[in-house]
Design an enzyme around this catalytic site. Sequence first.
Site, PDB file in Angstrom:
ATOM      1  CB  SER A  42      -6.612   1.808  -0.134  1.00 50.81           C
ATOM      2  OG  SER A  42      -5.941   1.191   0.930  1.00 50.81           O
ATOM      3  CE  LYS A  79      -2.172   2.057   0.709  1.00 49.47           C
ATOM      4  NZ  LYS A  79      -3.528   2.437   0.439  1.00 49.47           N
TER       5      LYS A  79
END
EC number: 3.4.21.89
Length: 193
Positions: A42, A79
Amino acid sequence: MLRKQKIKSATKEWVKAILIGLSLFIIIRTFLFAPVLVDGKSMESTLQDEDRLIVTRLGNLERFDIVVFHANDKDDYIKRVIGLPGDTIAYVNDQLFINGEQYNEEYIEEDIRSHKDQFGEDALYTGNFTLEDKLGFEEVPEDTIFVMGDNRPHSWDSRDIGVVPLDSVIGEARVLFWPFKNSTLLTNGHKDE
């Protein structure tokens, strides 16, 4: 007898030094920094699956920092901070707008270009949305952050799981140390090249 006392004294000093060293190690690891393994894709192309990072546990978060947080009881996610408390967020045609101001996301420019080359100029790397569309409120709530993975088409992030409570944040990624050939400092979430 004197020799036994010297040995006993030296042994005590070594034990004391080892205990102090272990205590410092535990304190530093618990409260200041920790190693983290990137698990998944990701954050590509900024970070790769199985990269190893040093995460610091101190300091204020800034927009675009890369953070590690507890996503649930079992999983930690890594993230990028996109929105801070009080921010409004919108994406329009692969352009990020925070509080109505357009931001250039240098860290994904090549990924956007590659995506458009592969799927066509109209293909969006980050689908259009507003914070209200996705989560039902206009601003990032107090004591939370809005995070996204850099690999936008393949990231499970605040668009899906909601905002992240600040008390769930483990720390900020500061150093990519493995693989060694890619080791670098991460400054405000960017590789320091």
